[in-house]
Design an enzyme around this catalytic site. Structure first.
Site, PDB file in Angstrom:
ATOM      1  N   ARG A  94      -6.000  17.243  18.636  1.00  0.00           N
ATOM      2  CA  ARG A  94      -7.230  16.449  18.725  1.00  0.00           C
ATOM      3  C   ARG A  94      -7.795  16.120  17.348  1.00  0.00           C
ATOM      4  NH1 ARG A  94     -10.025  21.022  21.645  1.00  0.00           N
ATOM      5  NH2 ARG A  94      -9.840  22.735  20.181  1.00  0.00           N
ATOM      6  N   ASP A 126      -7.264  16.675  26.126  1.00  0.00           N
ATOM      7  CA  ASP A 126      -7.764  15.295  26.131  1.00  0.00           C
ATOM      8  C   ASP A 126      -8.020  14.754  24.728  1.00  0.00           C
ATOM      9  OD1 ASP A 126     -10.041  16.666  25.371  1.00  0.00           O
ATOM     10  OD2 ASP A 126     -11.176  16.232  27.198  1.00  0.00           O
ATOM     11  N   ASP A 253      -0.546  29.501  13.932  1.00  0.00           N
ATOM     12  CA  ASP A 253      -0.891  28.096  13.690  1.00  0.00           C
ATOM     13  C   ASP A 253      -2.324  27.932  13.199  1.00  0.00           C
ATOM     14  OD1 ASP A 253      -1.136  28.860  16.627  1.00  0.00           O
ATOM     15  OD2 ASP A 253      -2.402  27.088  16.590  1.00  0.00           O
ATOM     16  N   ASN A 254      -3.083  29.029  13.172  1.00  0.00           N
ATOM     17  CA  ASN A 254      -4.452  28.991  12.645  1.00  0.00           C
ATOM     18  C   ASN A 254      -4.570  29.688  11.292  1.00  0.00           C
ATOM     19  OD1 ASN A 254      -5.324  27.678  14.960  1.00  0.00           O
ATOM     20  ND2 ASN A 254      -5.908  29.569  15.996  1.00  0.00           N
ATOM     21  N   ASP A 263      -9.977  26.700  11.418  1.00  0.00           N
ATOM     22  CA  ASP A 263      -9.873  26.665  12.881  1.00  0.00           C
ATOM     23  C   ASP A 263     -10.845  27.638  13.541  1.00  0.00           C
ATOM     24  OD1 ASP A 263      -7.959  24.661  12.886  1.00  0.00           O
ATOM     25  OD2 ASP A 263      -6.303  26.064  12.737  1.00  0.00           O
TER      26      ASP A 263
END
Length: 487
Positions: A94, A126, A253-254, A263
């Site tokens: 996103r 989304d 991934d953070n 993050d």
């Protein structure tokens, strides 16, 4: 008189130019009824942006409705381990990297727009962010920065009339995040597990040239670089533990390759000193509990080392990883001694620290308040500003007697020591309930609590009487809140 020349940020997008195949190009997707809600004036000044950048029509940039000359928007691909399990391909689901600003001092700053819409890496999401999570990240990143902790920064908050569906319908929002790099451990894992060693080396060479240029061409450049990543991560963990910060979702991934905090999701600061504090209500096993963060960071570094195993020998990797514990202990020891007011080292220091922490656990004392009150101790006074906070007065008096005796060994006077202790013990932290109060009002388009909280957090070590209410102990309902990952 010559007309004033308008400053325009200059972008030099090395990631887009040098790392083809590491991203997908795409445009942000605007929100309905987007409008600028708030921005960080101190950060704007650092980026060379004056007030007119935050008025119409310039605000279109912060809402993803327009691009500045030189921007090349893209979504990065990466993978990672989540809660200890390999999660496969992830990526910017996103967020969109708009470009890399070149500052006057020679540094580069990524402009990353969070909540910018669907990307090829959105998976089941989304591509959006809600106002609640955007405000939390804004406040947290600014709070940690002013506490002296390496972190990404937040420039703007955009709100909208765009409905976003989570546990309930919320407002869509965007955050402009700034950092020297958004490269994560998971970038290297992605290409390692795809069996693309050339891409792993290409990424490592890019990172070294960009952020560690002194080691370009050195025969052991990869070991030297990885060792510094290990040590930076260790020092970051020391910072987190010292101020009582729990990140909540330390997936690989953070984890930043630069050793900065990034993050922000279900984070939290300690209220009462509870070492096992879990801020993420999805963390049922307590993997990312406050007291487990240093161990998790080392586990994550081992995963990164595995991804880099084609660049170094096993001995070189092990040597680099062995730098973690000494770096952690040195940094943590220095910071905690500063909180206790000790300039010199002494064999009894650790016992005094663990003794105080044990008293705090036993009686449920507030972590930040306890250390701040400790900063007001007068070494020649038997009266302590902390004594009334403890029920077991005999136990506290015994500890306090030993503590005063230790302080008498220091070479500085009370005033100097108190000032140095206050510079190590913040009065203002971002408690979750304060963030929630600011969010509740901002959702009604009232930014005064947000503005006020942000202002207080910019000087966390300074007594600001007008913000004394923001330093008060949290109400019972506001203690140890667990936060959802949904954002």
């Amino acid at each position: 008189m010559k007309p004033r020349m308008e400053y325009a940020p200059e972008f030099d997008n090395s990631y887009a130019r040098q790392l083809s195949g590491f991203y997908t190009r795409l445009q942000p997707t605007p929100l309905k009824g987007a409008r600028l809600l708030y921005h960080s004036k101190p950060l704007a000044q650092e980026l060379g942006l004056d007030a007119h950048w935050f008025t119409e029509p310039k605000t279109a940039v912060w809402a993803g409705e327009a691009l500045l000359p030189g921007m090349e928007p893209l979504a990065q691909v990466y993978s990672g381990h989540q809660f200890g399990m390999w999660a496969g391909q992830l990526g910017d689901g996103r967020g969109i990297l708009l470009g890399e600003q070149r500052l006057n001092d020679g540094r580069y700053m990524d402009w990353h727009l969070k909540g910018a819409g669907l990307t090829p890496y959105s998976r089941m999401g989304d591509g959006r962010a809600v106002l609640r999570s955007v405000i939390r990240e804004f406040l947290a990143s600014e709070a940690l920065h002013h506490l002296g902790i390496p972190t990404s920064r937040a420039l703007t908050i955009v709100t909208s009339d765009h409905p976003i569906y989570r546990e309930q319908t919320e407002r869509g929002a965007m955050l402009l995040r700034v950092a020297e790099s958004h490269i994560r451990f998971g970038h290297f894992e992605h290409f390692y597990y795809r069996q693309q060693p050339k891409q792993v080396q290409q990424l490592a060479d890019y990172v070294i040239a960009r952020h560690w240029p002194q080691w370009v061409g050195h025969q052991e450049c990869y070991r030297l670089w990885f060792t510094d990543v290990v040590e930076r991560t260790a020092r970051l963990m020391a910072h987190w533990q010292t101020v009582g910060f729990a990140h909540g979702v330390m997936n690989t991934d953070n984890m930043s390759i630069l050793g900065i905090t990034m993050d922000y999701g279900p984070f939290g600061f300690l209220d009462d000193y509870v070492p096992g504090y879990i801020c993420n209500h999805s963390d049922h096993q307590g993997r990312y509990a406050y007291d487990n963060q240093p161990a998790v960071a080392l586990w994550n570094l081992h995963r990164l080392g595995h991804a880099l195993s084609g660049l170094m020998s096993a001995d070189q990797l092990q040597l680099a990883l062995e730098a973690y514990e000494p770096a952690l202990m040195v940094a943590y020891g220095e910071q905690m001694r500063a909180k206790l007011g000790f300039l010199e080292r002494d064999s009894q220091d650790n016992d005094l620290l663990t003794g105080l922490l044990s008293l705090m656990i036993k009686e449920g004392r507030d972590y930040t308040r306890t250390f701040r009150l400790l900063s007001e101790v007068e070494v020649h006074s038997a009266q302590s500003p902390l004594r009334d906070d403890f029920i077991d007065r005999a136990a506290f008096d015994d500890w306090y007697r030993r503590y005063r005796s230790r302080l008498q060994q220091e070479s500085i006077d009370d005033d100097q020591r108190q000032q140095s202790m206050k510079a190590a013990n913040p009065k203002y932290i971002l408690r979750n309930y304060l963030a929630q109060q600011a969010i509740t009002q901002a959702e009604k388009d009232d930014i005064q609590p947000l503005q006020r909280l942000h202002q207080a957090l910019q000087q966390p070590f300074t007594d600001q009487p007008e913000f004394d209410d923001l330093a008060a102990l949290p109400p019972d309902w506001g203690k140890h809140l667990e936060i959802s990952c949904s954002s």
